[in-house]
Design a protein around this motif. Structure first.
Motif, PDB file in Angstrom:
ATOM      1  N   ILE A 101     -30.299  -3.454 -12.705  1.00 27.73           N
ATOM      2  CA  ILE A 101     -30.095  -3.365 -11.260  1.00 27.73           C
ATOM      3  C   ILE A 101     -28.920  -4.272 -10.897  1.00 27.73           C
ATOM      4  N   LYS A 102     -27.787  -3.653 -10.549  1.00 31.50           N
ATOM      5  CA  LYS A 102     -26.610  -4.426 -10.153  1.00 31.50           C
ATOM      6  C   LYS A 102     -26.678  -4.812  -8.677  1.00 31.50           C
ATOM      7  N   ASP A 103     -27.241  -3.919  -7.887  1.00 30.17           N
ATOM      8  CA  ASP A 103     -27.357  -4.098  -6.445  1.00 30.17           C
ATOM      9  C   ASP A 103     -28.849  -4.195  -6.126  1.00 30.17           C
ATOM     10  N   VAL A 104     -29.275  -5.322  -5.537  1.00 32.57           N
ATOM     11  CA  VAL A 104     -30.697  -5.539  -5.274  1.00 32.57           C
ATOM     12  C   VAL A 104     -31.302  -4.383  -4.478  1.00 32.57           C
ATOM     13  N   ALA A 105     -30.498  -3.749  -3.629  1.00 26.30           N
ATOM     14  CA  ALA A 105     -30.988  -2.628  -2.825  1.00 26.30           C
ATOM     15  C   ALA A 105     -31.440  -1.455  -3.684  1.00 26.30           C
ATOM     16  N   ALA A 106     -30.995  -1.419  -4.930  1.00 31.30           N
ATOM     17  CA  ALA A 106     -31.361  -0.304  -5.813  1.00 31.30           C
ATOM     18  C   ALA A 106     -32.767  -0.445  -6.391  1.00 31.30           C
ATOM     19  N   ALA A 107     -33.386  -1.602  -6.241  1.00 28.02           N
ATOM     20  CA  ALA A 107     -34.696  -1.836  -6.850  1.00 28.02           C
ATOM     21  C   ALA A 107     -35.743  -0.843  -6.336  1.00 28.02           C
ATOM     22  N   GLN A 108     -35.805  -0.646  -5.026  1.00 24.12           N
ATOM     23  CA  GLN A 108     -36.789   0.259  -4.462  1.00 24.12           C
ATOM     24  C   GLN A 108     -36.552   1.701  -4.934  1.00 24.12           C
ATOM     25  N   ALA A 109     -35.291   2.123  -4.939  1.00 24.91           N
ATOM     26  CA  ALA A 109     -34.976   3.485  -5.379  1.00 24.91           C
ATOM     27  C   ALA A 109     -35.348   3.685  -6.847  1.00 24.91           C
ATOM     28  N   LEU A 110     -35.075   2.678  -7.671  1.00 23.83           N
ATOM     29  CA  LEU A 110     -35.440   2.773  -9.086  1.00 23.83           C
ATOM     30  C   LEU A 110     -36.953   2.829  -9.239  1.00 23.83           C
ATOM     31  N   ALA A 111     -37.651   2.002  -8.486  1.00 19.94           N
ATOM     32  CA  ALA A 111     -39.114   2.016  -8.547  1.00 19.94           C
ATOM     33  C   ALA A 111     -39.660   3.398  -8.195  1.00 19.94           C
ATOM     34  N   ASP A 112     -39.086   4.030  -7.179  1.00 15.79           N
ATOM     35  CA  ASP A 112     -39.537   5.363  -6.770  1.00 15.79           C
ATOM     36  C   ASP A 112     -39.393   6.363  -7.917  1.00 15.79           C
ATOM     37  N   VAL A 113     -38.236   6.329  -8.604  1.00 14.11           N
ATOM     38  CA  VAL A 113     -38.005   7.254  -9.719  1.00 14.11           C
ATOM     39  C   VAL A 113     -38.966   6.953 -10.871  1.00 14.11           C
ATOM     40  N   MET A 114     -39.155   5.681 -11.161  1.00 14.08           N
ATOM     41  CA  MET A 114     -40.022   5.302 -12.280  1.00 14.08           C
ATOM     42  C   MET A 114     -41.466   5.708 -12.029  1.00 14.08           C
ATOM     43  N   LEU A 115     -41.926   5.548 -10.802  1.00 14.37           N
ATOM     44  CA  LEU A 115     -43.295   5.934 -10.482  1.00 14.37           C
ATOM     45  C   LEU A 115     -43.456   7.457 -10.498  1.00 14.37           C
ATOM     46  N   ARG A 116     -42.441   8.159  -9.999  1.00 16.97           N
ATOM     47  CA  ARG A 116     -42.494   9.623  -9.940  1.00 16.97           C
ATOM     48  C   ARG A 116     -42.547  10.237 -11.335  1.00 16.97           C
ATOM     49  N   HIS A 117     -41.834   9.612 -12.279  1.00 14.90           N
ATOM     50  CA  HIS A 117     -41.744  10.170 -13.635  1.00 14.90           C
ATOM     51  C   HIS A 117     -42.576   9.390 -14.656  1.00 14.90           C
ATOM     52  N   ASP A 118     -43.347   8.417 -14.190  1.00 16.08           N
ATOM     53  CA  ASP A 118     -44.192   7.606 -15.077  1.00 16.08           C
ATOM     54  C   ASP A 118     -43.372   6.980 -16.213  1.00 16.08           C
ATOM     55  N   LEU A 119     -42.391   6.167 -15.832  1.00 16.31           N
ATOM     56  CA  LEU A 119     -41.415   5.648 -16.790  1.00 16.31           C
ATOM     57  C   LEU A 119     -41.656   4.210 -17.242  1.00 16.31           C
ATOM     58  N   ALA A 120     -42.752   3.609 -16.831  1.00 19.56           N
ATOM     59  CA  ALA A 120     -42.967   2.196 -17.167  1.00 19.56           C
ATOM     60  C   ALA A 120     -42.969   1.954 -18.673  1.00 19.56           C
ATOM     61  N   GLY A 121     -43.374   2.956 -19.442  1.00 21.48           N
ATOM     62  CA  GLY A 121     -43.396   2.795 -20.886  1.00 21.48           C
ATOM     63  C   GLY A 121     -42.064   3.042 -21.564  1.00 21.48           C
ATOM     64  N   ARG A 122     -41.145   3.672 -20.849  1.00 19.13           N
ATOM     65  CA  ARG A 122     -39.860   4.031 -21.462  1.00 19.13           C
ATOM     66  C   ARG A 122     -38.699   3.196 -20.959  1.00 19.13           C
ATOM     67  N   VAL A 123     -38.728   2.798 -19.708  1.00 20.44           N
ATOM     68  CA  VAL A 123     -37.596   2.110 -19.089  1.00 20.44           C
ATOM     69  C   VAL A 123     -37.924   0.638 -18.844  1.00 20.44           C
ATOM     70  N   THR A 124     -37.158  -0.236 -19.469  1.00 16.40           N
ATOM     71  CA  THR A 124     -37.208  -1.667 -19.187  1.00 16.40           C
ATOM     72  C   THR A 124     -36.176  -1.947 -18.102  1.00 16.40           C
ATOM     73  N   VAL A 125     -36.506  -2.805 -17.164  1.00 14.14           N
ATOM     74  CA  VAL A 125     -35.601  -3.068 -16.037  1.00 14.14           C
ATOM     75  C   VAL A 125     -35.068  -4.494 -16.124  1.00 14.14           C
ATOM     76  N   SER A 126     -33.760  -4.638 -15.977  1.00 18.87           N
ATOM     77  CA  SER A 126     -33.117  -5.941 -16.073  1.00 18.87           C
ATOM     78  C   SER A 126     -32.261  -6.216 -14.848  1.00 18.87           C
ATOM     79  N   SER A 127     -31.972  -7.498 -14.625  1.00 20.05           N
ATOM     80  CA  SER A 127     -31.072  -7.872 -13.534  1.00 20.05           C
ATOM     81  C   SER A 127     -30.687  -9.337 -13.655  1.00 20.05           C
ATOM     82  N   PHE A 128     -29.499  -9.638 -13.125  1.00 22.53           N
ATOM     83  CA  PHE A 128     -29.095 -11.029 -12.930  1.00 22.53           C
ATOM     84  C   PHE A 128     -29.808 -11.631 -11.722  1.00 22.53           C
TER      85      PHE A 128
END
Length: 227
Positions: A101-128
């Protein structure tokens, strides 16, 4: 534990960074995971790009956040590649992903996609951004998270544990064995970035790292055999 080799923006040393072409090549070369970067377009789409501006990596100019997806799609991201959206990457490759996540505002949008596609097991999320790591952890149950730092103080391990991170990703040029050991004591795994030479790979092993991020496929091939 397995020593992980993570493709940096795909394999940006040999392909245009953060493009489908780069991600597909990273998967074909056997990278354990593929790292990519996320911003929001003007119309709220998760687009894959490292910089806040399009100038360096495309034939356009200006901030990502001020361009619609259609405008971003009209740009050449290198060798005729187009700026991908996150969900296209999910379809193009099957490898595990590390989404930064480069832009903090993207966190919610990413969460929406991850929940919709059940991605917690496949996608690790990183940020500064500590706040982004904490936010995604709260929004997506079971997600694995990474706190990234280039320069850091003695509190970097405490920062990671405070936001519930599972990993630290640290600039290998400033990383010490002491920091790795302290992180391990707290149950954190440690990635070194960016590792592009055999000397850096040997350093990663000496620092007892759990993985590295690299621009080049060769590091994946030799990493298994470097003591």
């Amino acid at each position: 534990m397995t020593f992980l080799t993570i493709g940096h923006r795909g394999v940006m040393g040999v392909e245009p960074e953060n493009t489908l072409r780069s991600f597909i090549r990273a998967e074909r070369t056997g990278m354990d995971s593929i790292e990519l970067d996320l911003h929001l377009s003007k119309d709220g789409t998760l687009v894959v790009m490292h910089d806040a501006d399009v100038d360096r990596t495309t034939d356009g100019s200006g901030p990502v956040a001020e361009k619609t997806l259609a405008e971003l799609r009209g740009l050449d991201a290198g060798r005729g590649e187009r700026v991908p959206v996150f969900e296209e990457v999910l379809e193009a490759v099957k490898a595990p992903l590390q989404a930064e996540i480069k832009d903090v505002a993207a966190a919610q949008a990413l969460a929406d996609v991850m929940l919709r596609h059940d991605l917690a097991g496949r996608v690790t999320v990183s940020s500064f951004h500590d706040d982004a790591v904490a936010e995604i952890a709260a929004l997506v149950p079971g997600v694995r998270t990474v706190l990234i730092a280039s320069r850091w103080g003695n509190d970097v391990v405490d920062r990671a544990t405070a936001v519930g991170a599972d990993w630290l990703a640290l600039n290998i040029r400033r990383l010490t064995l002491e920091t790795t050991e302290r992180a391990h004591e707290e149950g954190l795994r440690v990635i070194g970035w960016v590792v592009n030479t055999q000397e850096q790979l040997k350093l990663a092993r000496a620092l007892e790292l759990d993985g590295v991020t690299t621009d080049f496929p060769e590091i994946r091939r030799t990493g298994r055999f470097t003591a």
